[in-house]
Design an enzyme around this catalytic site. Sequence first.
Site, PDB file in Angstrom:
ATOM      1  N   ASP A 188      48.193 -17.975  84.245  1.00 14.85           N
ATOM      2  CA  ASP A 188      47.446 -16.892  85.146  1.00 14.85           C
ATOM      3  C   ASP A 188      46.631 -17.509  86.233  1.00 14.85           C
ATOM      4  OD1 ASP A 188      45.667 -18.287  83.427  1.00 14.85           O
ATOM      5  OD2 ASP A 188      44.788 -16.682  82.654  1.00 14.85           O
ATOM      6  N   SER A 189      46.660 -19.054  86.197  1.00 14.75           N
ATOM      7  CA  SER A 189      46.105 -19.615  87.397  1.00 14.75           C
ATOM      8  C   SER A 189      46.847 -19.149  88.829  1.00 14.75           C
ATOM      9  CB  SER A 189      46.606 -21.235  87.385  1.00 14.75           C
ATOM     10  OG  SER A 189      47.593 -21.327  87.449  1.00 14.75           O
ATOM     11  N   ASP A 246      52.021 -16.072  80.809  1.00 16.84           N
ATOM     12  CA  ASP A 246      50.666 -16.016  80.292  1.00 16.84           C
ATOM     13  C   ASP A 246      50.296 -14.562  80.150  1.00 16.84           C
ATOM     14  OD1 ASP A 246      48.718 -17.889  79.627  1.00 16.84           O
ATOM     15  OD2 ASP A 246      48.182 -18.455  81.788  1.00 16.84           O
ATOM     16  N   LYS A 267      52.149 -17.073  76.419  1.00 14.63           N
ATOM     17  CA  LYS A 267      51.160 -18.048  75.988  1.00 14.63           C
ATOM     18  C   LYS A 267      49.893 -17.193  76.097  1.00 14.63           C
ATOM     19  CE  LYS A 267      49.012 -21.045  79.271  1.00 14.63           C
ATOM     20  NZ  LYS A 267      47.680 -20.685  79.145  1.00 14.63           N
ATOM     21  N   GLU A 308      45.283 -17.588  75.155  1.00 10.49           N
ATOM     22  CA  GLU A 308      44.410 -18.676  74.767  1.00 10.49           C
ATOM     23  C   GLU A 308      43.428 -18.327  73.611  1.00 10.49           C
ATOM     24  OE1 GLU A 308      41.756 -18.877  78.493  1.00 10.49           O
ATOM     25  OE2 GLU A 308      43.392 -19.441  79.783  1.00 10.49           O
ATOM     26  N   GLU A 310      43.885 -28.408  76.813  1.00 10.01           N
ATOM     27  CA  GLU A 310      43.397 -28.638  77.837  1.00 10.01           C
ATOM     28  C   GLU A 310      41.909 -29.176  78.118  1.00 10.01           C
ATOM     29  OE1 GLU A 310      43.888 -25.193  80.439  1.00 10.01           O
ATOM     30  OE2 GLU A 310      42.475 -25.906  82.092  1.00 10.01           O
TER      31      GLU A 310
END
Length: 349
Positions: free
Chosen positions: A110-111, A149, A179, A181, A248
């Site tokens: 999502d960056s 993501d 993915k 978080e 991270e």
Amino acid sequence: MSSPLVGSSLGRAGLFSARRSASRIAHARPSALTSRARALSMPMPTTCQMRNSSHSPMGAAPSNPRKKVTLGTLNSLYRKGDPITVMTAHDFPSGHVADHAGMEVVLVGDSLAMVALGMVDTSEVALEEMLLHCRSVARATQSAFTVGDLPMGSYEISPEQALGTAIRVIKEGRMQAIKLEGGQEMAPTIRKITTAGIPVLGHVGLTPQRQNALGGFRVQGKTSESALKILRDALAVQEAGCFAMVLEAVPAEVAALITRKLSVPTIGIGAGAGCSGQVLVQTDMVGNFPPGRFLPKFVKRYGDVWSESKRAIEAYRDEVKSRQYPAPEHTYPISGEEFEAFSKAVEDV
Ligand SMILES: Nc1nc(=O)c2c([nH]1)NC[C@@H]1CN(c3ccc(C(=O)N[C@@H](CCC(=O)O)C(=O)O)cc3)CN21
Ligand SMILES: CC(C)C(=O)C(=O)O
């Protein structure tokens, strides 16, 4: 396999890919040239290998001679202690180059909100937007294992919501895994998704979607207590069935110790060399951003794509202004006779 493969006849791997394209063309349309090239086991001339569809300026993705990476491949790298290479991509060209440069995993992170869409953080990007980018990367990625993501807001409400979103990333985004978080609190969600047969890459330590709660993009695990919390998160995420997890912005010693405590790979970003693999944001590491932009400490810039693009575009600007471009070789011919007829006809229009 670190040599650049794009553009074929450079290097050994390039020859392999040329050979594969040649035999593929031969199957479609046998000709004396293709069968001779096959008999001699020679690459086809470049003009034949690189035929692109006239409907798509990018053409189809040229074949990648690497074997398809599967969860089995990643597991065997992990068991051998061979670091797993992961790179983000956000569109067809960036997926394509990561795949051809030998990345084992390509992540549509999502960056992309920040590096491809110009948003100020990742919380703004919508699922629909992620899906478009996932599909573009999937079209380019033939060998690497692909992960999409889940954007903020698309999975936190319930395990059911998360599974629904994960299914869309697989079915519509054409990814092979997702993915998300979060640590212990996300374990039931991860369990729900993995039980449905969708591989999950976990993400613990600094979780950028929660930057407001964390007080910004801050290094995590700098105290014994917070390092223990990351270990508990990592164990919970592992127990819930993740095939690996991103770790991270964690001190290297903490990341290495957590990695040793786990039986699934850790993919580090800002977490030192003791992880089971590494991931970076492609735009950062190839240097495709203007001078002066802030870069997290963990980023190593391996290239200077910004300068190269800028140099090329400036050269184009200058040549257009001076009429050096386009030169005769960039134009299409017409016979003198036809042009004379046209010139005459123009007088009557
Ligand atoms: N282009 C890009 N690259 C990334 O790696 C990235 C994104 N975007 N967006 C989402 C997250 C945010 N990331 C970041 C961004 C900044 C820091 C950062 O500023 N870290 C400080 C440490 C701050 C502290 O002292 O705790 C540093 O100095 O690196 C870390 C991770 C990583 N991710
Ligand atoms: C940096 C990686 C791990 C990521 O989450 C992203 O690109 O969004």
